[in-house]
Design an enzyme around this catalytic site. Structure first.
Site, mmCIF file in Angstrom:
data_model
loop_
_atom_site.group_PDB
_atom_site.id
_atom_site.type_symbol
_atom_site.label_atom_id
_atom_site.label_comp_id
_atom_site.label_asym_id
_atom_site.label_seq_id
_atom_site.Cartn_x
_atom_site.Cartn_y
_atom_site.Cartn_z
ATOM 1 N N TYR A 1 12.118 3.044 -0.530
ATOM 2 C CA TYR A 1 11.498 1.707 -0.570
ATOM 3 C C TYR A 1 10.227 1.747 -1.415
ATOM 4 O O TYR A 1 10.044 0.948 -2.337
ATOM 5 C CB TYR A 1 11.174 1.221 0.853
ATOM 6 C CG TYR A 1 10.178 0.080 0.878
ATOM 7 C CD1 TYR A 1 10.514 -1.186 0.404
ATOM 8 C CD2 TYR A 1 8.874 0.264 1.356
ATOM 9 C CE1 TYR A 1 9.590 -2.235 0.401
ATOM 10 C CE2 TYR A 1 7.946 -0.774 1.366
ATOM 11 C CZ TYR A 1 8.309 -2.017 0.879
ATOM 12 O OH TYR A 1 7.400 -3.051 0.876
ATOM 13 N N ALA B 1 9.229 3.885 -3.569
ATOM 14 C CA ALA B 1 9.490 4.215 -4.986
ATOM 15 C C ALA B 1 9.995 2.987 -5.735
ATOM 16 O O ALA B 1 9.623 2.754 -6.893
ATOM 17 C CB ALA B 1 10.503 5.358 -5.073
ATOM 18 N N LYS C 1 9.295 -0.140 -5.038
ATOM 19 C CA LYS C 1 8.158 -1.067 -5.209
ATOM 20 C C LYS C 1 7.204 -0.542 -6.305
ATOM 21 O O LYS C 1 6.665 -1.319 -7.084
ATOM 22 C CB LYS C 1 7.401 -1.242 -3.885
ATOM 23 C CG LYS C 1 8.179 -1.951 -2.788
ATOM 24 C CD LYS C 1 8.506 -3.403 -3.095
ATOM 25 C CE LYS C 1 7.306 -4.298 -3.073
ATOM 26 N NZ LYS C 1 7.708 -5.730 -3.268
ATOM 27 N N ASP D 1 0.827 -1.219 0.000
ATOM 28 C CA ASP D 1 0.000 0.000 0.000
ATOM 29 C C ASP D 1 0.860 1.267 0.000
ATOM 30 O O ASP D 1 0.367 2.362 -0.285
ATOM 31 C CB ASP D 1 -0.966 0.004 1.201
ATOM 32 C CG ASP D 1 -0.287 -0.038 2.558
ATOM 33 O OD1 ASP D 1 0.954 -0.173 2.621
ATOM 34 O OD2 ASP D 1 -1.002 0.061 3.578
ATOM 35 N N GLU D 2 2.170 1.118 0.299
ATOM 36 C CA GLU D 2 3.032 2.306 0.362
ATOM 37 C C GLU D 2 3.214 2.964 -0.999
ATOM 38 O O GLU D 2 3.627 4.118 -1.072
ATOM 39 C CB GLU D 2 4.398 1.951 0.963
ATOM 40 C CG GLU D 2 4.261 1.366 2.352
ATOM 41 C CD GLU D 2 5.434 1.630 3.265
ATOM 42 O OE1 GLU D 2 6.362 2.337 2.868
ATOM 43 O OE2 GLU D 2 5.386 1.128 4.403
HETATM 44 P P1 NAD Z 1 11.380 -9.800 4.472
HETATM 45 O O1 NAD Z 1 12.340 -8.659 4.513
HETATM 46 O O2 NAD Z 1 11.021 -10.515 5.710
HETATM 47 O O3 NAD Z 1 11.920 -10.909 3.437
HETATM 48 C C1 NAD Z 1 12.459 -10.599 2.199
HETATM 49 C C2 NAD Z 1 13.113 -11.861 1.663
HETATM 50 O O4 NAD Z 1 13.637 -11.574 0.368
HETATM 51 C C3 NAD Z 1 14.286 -12.359 2.520
HETATM 52 O O5 NAD Z 1 14.188 -13.739 2.729
HETATM 53 C C4 NAD Z 1 15.514 -12.023 1.674
HETATM 54 O O6 NAD Z 1 16.603 -12.917 1.889
HETATM 55 C C5 NAD Z 1 14.941 -12.134 0.271
HETATM 56 N N1 NAD Z 1 15.712 -11.370 -0.717
HETATM 57 C C6 NAD Z 1 16.113 -10.062 -0.618
HETATM 58 N N2 NAD Z 1 16.824 -9.727 -1.721
HETATM 59 C C7 NAD Z 1 16.828 -10.814 -2.525
HETATM 60 C C8 NAD Z 1 17.389 -11.070 -3.804
HETATM 61 N N3 NAD Z 1 18.083 -10.134 -4.460
HETATM 62 N N4 NAD Z 1 17.212 -12.289 -4.346
HETATM 63 C C9 NAD Z 1 16.522 -13.269 -3.688
HETATM 64 N N5 NAD Z 1 15.993 -13.079 -2.461
HETATM 65 C C10 NAD Z 1 16.137 -11.859 -1.891
HETATM 66 O O7 NAD Z 1 10.097 -9.237 3.730
HETATM 67 P P2 NAD Z 1 8.537 -9.449 3.990
HETATM 68 O O8 NAD Z 1 8.107 -8.527 5.047
HETATM 69 O O9 NAD Z 1 8.273 -10.890 4.088
HETATM 70 O O10 NAD Z 1 7.980 -8.888 2.606
HETATM 71 C C11 NAD Z 1 7.829 -9.759 1.486
HETATM 72 C C12 NAD Z 1 7.244 -8.967 0.340
HETATM 73 O O11 NAD Z 1 5.988 -8.403 0.726
HETATM 74 C C13 NAD Z 1 8.099 -7.804 -0.122
HETATM 75 O O12 NAD Z 1 8.026 -7.724 -1.521
HETATM 76 C C14 NAD Z 1 7.430 -6.590 0.513
HETATM 77 O O13 NAD Z 1 7.665 -5.436 -0.249
HETATM 78 C C15 NAD Z 1 5.993 -7.001 0.503
HETATM 79 N N6 NAD Z 1 5.139 -6.436 1.542
HETATM 80 C C16 NAD Z 1 5.489 -6.529 2.850
HETATM 81 C C17 NAD Z 1 4.609 -6.064 3.828
HETATM 82 C C18 NAD Z 1 4.940 -6.158 5.304
HETATM 83 O O14 NAD Z 1 4.219 -5.571 6.103
HETATM 84 N N7 NAD Z 1 5.962 -6.881 5.707
HETATM 85 C C19 NAD Z 1 3.385 -5.489 3.455
HETATM 86 C C20 NAD Z 1 3.080 -5.396 2.100
HETATM 87 C C21 NAD Z 1 3.947 -5.886 1.155
HETATM 88 O O1 DAU Z 2 2.397 -0.785 4.546
HETATM 89 C C1 DAU Z 2 3.069 -1.935 4.106
HETATM 90 C C2 DAU Z 2 4.505 -1.819 4.513
HETATM 91 O O2 DAU Z 2 4.535 -2.028 5.912
HETATM 92 C C3 DAU Z 2 5.432 -2.815 3.823
HETATM 93 O O3 DAU Z 2 5.438 -2.561 2.455
HETATM 94 C C4 DAU Z 2 6.859 -2.698 4.392
HETATM 95 O O4 DAU Z 2 7.691 -3.691 3.829
HETATM 96 C C5 DAU Z 2 6.788 -2.894 5.886
HETATM 97 O O5 DAU Z 2 8.068 -2.695 6.443
HETATM 98 C C6 DAU Z 2 5.802 -1.918 6.507
HETATM 99 O O6 DAU Z 2 6.278 -0.556 6.382
HETATM 100 P P1 DAU Z 2 6.109 0.496 7.576
HETATM 101 O O7 DAU Z 2 7.118 1.546 7.406
HETATM 102 O O8 DAU Z 2 4.689 0.907 7.746
HETATM 103 O O9 DAU Z 2 6.464 -0.490 8.804
HETATM 104 P P2 DAU Z 2 7.361 -0.284 10.108
HETATM 105 O O10 DAU Z 2 7.127 -1.491 10.944
HETATM 106 O O11 DAU Z 2 8.750 0.080 9.783
HETATM 107 O O12 DAU Z 2 6.663 0.970 10.780
HETATM 108 C C7 DAU Z 2 5.285 0.948 11.113
HETATM 109 C C8 DAU Z 2 4.936 2.267 11.762
HETATM 110 O O13 DAU Z 2 5.622 2.358 13.019
HETATM 111 C C9 DAU Z 2 5.375 3.475 10.957
HETATM 112 O O14 DAU Z 2 4.413 4.512 11.121
HETATM 113 C C10 DAU Z 2 6.681 3.898 11.605
HETATM 114 C C11 DAU Z 2 6.477 3.511 13.063
HETATM 115 N N1 DAU Z 2 7.728 3.112 13.772
HETATM 116 C C12 DAU Z 2 8.513 2.177 13.192
HETATM 117 C C13 DAU Z 2 9.676 1.771 13.809
HETATM 118 C C14 DAU Z 2 10.562 0.733 13.161
HETATM 119 C C15 DAU Z 2 8.028 3.663 14.998
HETATM 120 O O15 DAU Z 2 7.283 4.516 15.535
HETATM 121 N N2 DAU Z 2 9.184 3.279 15.610
HETATM 122 C C16 DAU Z 2 10.027 2.354 15.064
HETATM 123 O O16 DAU Z 2 11.078 2.039 15.675
#
Ligand code: NAD
Ligand code: DAU
Length: 344
Positions: A152, A154, A156, A129-130
Site C-alpha cells: 500500500y 509503496a 502511494k 504519512d506511510e
Molecule cells: P476508503 O477506502 O474509505 O475510500 C476509497 C474510495 O476510493 C472508495 O469510495 C472507493 O470506491 C474509491 N475507489 C477505489 N478504487 C477506485 C477507482 N479505481 N476508481 C474510482 N474510485 C475508486 O479510503 P479513505 O480512508 O477515505 O482514504 C482516502 C484517501 O486518503 C486515500 O488516497 C488514502 O490513501 C488517503 N489516506 C487515508 C488515511 C486514513 O487514515 N484513512 C490517512 C492518510 C491518507
Molecule cells: O497512516 C495513515 C494510514 O492510516 C492511511 O494511509 C491508511 O489508508 C489507513 O488505513 C491507515 O493505515 P494503518 O495501517 O495505520 O491503519 P489500520 O487501522 O489498519 O491500523 C492502525 C494500527 O492498528 C496499526 O498499527 C495496525 C494496528 N491494528 C490494525 C488492525 C486492522 C491492529 O492492532 N489490529 C487490527 O485488527
C-alpha cells in the site's frame, strides 16, 4: 476553484470532504467520481443530493479509465481535481497488492494526464504519512526521502513521485498532503478504530497485532478536511504538506480508551500474530501546514471519543456493512490469528 472533482468521494475521507466543501462554500459545484468498490458507499453521501441540489453530482467511474475521466471533466467543466480514490487498507495490500498498483499508481497517472490535457487549474493528491516508512525516532519532514515498506505505502509513494514529476515536467499545478491516520464518521470497519468499536459493541474480541506498542497519530477526519481545503486555497503549487496532530498514541492505549468509553472489559482484547512488515511508528512534522494557519481542533483522545459516539449512534450505517464480503475478508484476515491469539 469553483467546480471540483472529488475522486474516491464515496469513501470515508472523500465523503466527509465533499460535505465539508458544500456546507462551507455556497458557490461551489462538487462532482464525486467513484468506482464504488467494497469501500465506496452511497450511504456516505445520501444527505447531499437533497441538501445541495444543483451543486452536487455523483458519477460512478474508475479512475483507471482515461476516456471516462476525460469525458467527466469536460462535461462538467471541472477546474480542480482532488484525488482521494485509492485502495487504502494495508492488510488487504499484503494479501493481494494487484488492485493497489492499478488504482493507486496507474489511476493517479490517468488523472494527471487528463488534468494536463484539459488544463485543470489544480491537481491535489491525498497521500499518507506511510510513504516515509517506519520512523523509530523523530518526525518526518516533507523533504525526507520516501521509504515505503508495505505494498500500500509503496503504491502511494509511487503516485506521489508521479504527481511531482508532472509538476516539474509539464508545469501542472499540483499539491500533495500526507495525512496521518484519520478517524471519524463513515470509516469502513476494517480499519482499527471502527473495527474495535463495533466489535466491542457486540462483545466480540479485539484483535490487537503483536505487542500493541505501535504508535500512530489518530486525527479527526474533519481536521484533515480543513487542512486539505486550506492547501487547495493557500498552498504553493509543487509543495507537499504533512497533516496530523503532531502527537502520538500507542495502539494498546487507544484500545483501552475505546473499551473505557464503551464500558466494556479489557478481557475483550486478544493479542494476535502481528501484521507482516508492520511499521511500528509514524510521526510527521507539521510545521509547514501550521505555518499556513492550520491547527487541529481535536486531540487523538477527543477524536477517538467523537468516533466512538458516532458508531454508537449510527448502527444503521455499519451493521449492513458487516455482512457478505466483509465477513469473508474478516475470516481470511482474523480466523487463524484469533485461533492463535491470547488474552492480555
Ligand atoms: P476508503 O477506502 O474509505 O475510500 C476509497 C474510495 O476510493 C472508495 O469510495 C472507493 O470506491 C474509491 N475507489 C477505489 N478504487 C477506485 C477507482 N479505481 N476508481 C474510482 N474510485 C475508486 O479510503 P479513505 O480512508 O477515505 O482514504 C482516502 C484517501 O486518503 C486515500 O488516497 C488514502 O490513501 C488517503 N489516506 C487515508 C488515511 C486514513 O487514515 N484513512 C490517512 C492518510 C491518507
Ligand atoms: O497512516 C495513515 C494510514 O492510516 C492511511 O494511509 C491508511 O489508508 C489507513 O488505513 C491507515 O493505515 P494503518 O495501517 O495505520 O491503519 P489500520 O487501522 O489498519 O491500523 C492502525 C494500527 O492498528 C496499526 O498499527 C495496525 C494496528 N491494528 C490494525 C488492525 C486492522 C491492529 O492492532 N489490529 C487490527 O485488527
Amino acid at each position: 476553484m469553483k467546480r471540483l472533482m472529488i475522486t474516491g468521494g464515496a469513501g470515508f475521507i472523500g465523503s466527509n470532504f465533499a460535505r465539508h466543501l458544500l456546507q462551507r462554500y455556497p458557490d461551489l459545484f462538487v462532482l464525486v467520481y467513484d468506482k464504488l468498490t467494497y469501500a465506496g458507499n452511497l450511504d456516505n453521501l445520501r444527505d447531499l443530493g437533497d441538501a445541495f441540489a444543483g451543486r452536487y453530482e455523483f458519477v460512478r467511474g474508475d479512475i483507471c479509465t482515461a476516456a471516462a475521466v476525460e469525458e467527466t471533466i469536460r462535461t462538467y467543466q471541472l477546474d480542480t481535481v482532488v484525488n482521494f480514490a485509492a485502495e487504502t487498507h494495508v492488510d488487504r495490500s499484503i494479501m493481494d497488492p494487484d488492485s493497489f498498483i492499478r488504482t493507486d499508481v496507474y489511476g493517479t497517472y490517468v488523472l494527471l494526464e487528463a488534468s494536463r490535457k484539459l488544463a485543470v487549474e489544480r491537481f491535489h493528491q491525498i497521500s499518507t504519512d506511510e510513504v516515509y516508512g517506519d520512523v523509530p525516532v523523530g518526525a518526518s519532514r516533507e523533504t525526507d526521502p520516501v521509504a515505503p515498506r508495505s505494498p500500500y505505502a509503496a503504491s502511494k509513494a509511487g503516485a506521489d513521485l508521479m504527481v511531482q514529476a508532472y509538476h516539474v515536467t509539464y508545469g501542472l499545478p499540483v499539491t500533495i498532503t500526507r495525512g496521518t491516520n484519520n478517524i471519524g464518521p463513515y470509516q469502513y470497519p476494517e480499519k482499527v478504530v471502527p473495527l474495535f468499536v463495533t466489535n466491542a459493541m457486540d462483545d466480540e474480541p479485539l484483535p490487537l497485532y503483536g505487542d500493541g506498542l505501535q504508535v500512530r497519530d489518530y486525527q479527526y477526519v474533519l481536521d484533515h478536511c480543513e487542512a486539505v481545503d486550506l492547501v487547495l486555497r493557500q498552498g504553493t503549487p509543487g509543495r507537499i504538506y504533512n497533516v496530523g496532530t503532531g502527537t502520538e498514541m500507542r495502539n494498546l492505549d487507544m484500545t483501552h480508551l475505546i473499551l473505557e468509553l464503551l464500558g466494556k472489559p479489557s478481557t475483550l482484547i486478544r493479542r494476535v500474530p502481528d501484521r507482516e512488515g508492520h511499521d511500528r511508528r509514524y510521526s510527521v512534522d507539521v510545521s509547514q501546514i501550521r505555518a499556513l494557519g492550520w491547527e487541529p481542533e481535536h486531540s487523538c483522545a477527543q477524536a477517538i471519543e467523537l468516533t466512538v459516539r458516532w458508531y454508537v449512534d449510527n448502527e444503521w450505517w455499519w451493521r449492513k456493512i458487516k455482512t457478505g464480503e466483509y465477513k469473508e475478508y474478516y475470516c481470511q484476515q482474523y480466523g487463524w490469528r484469533l485461533a492463535q491469539g491470547s488474552a492480555t
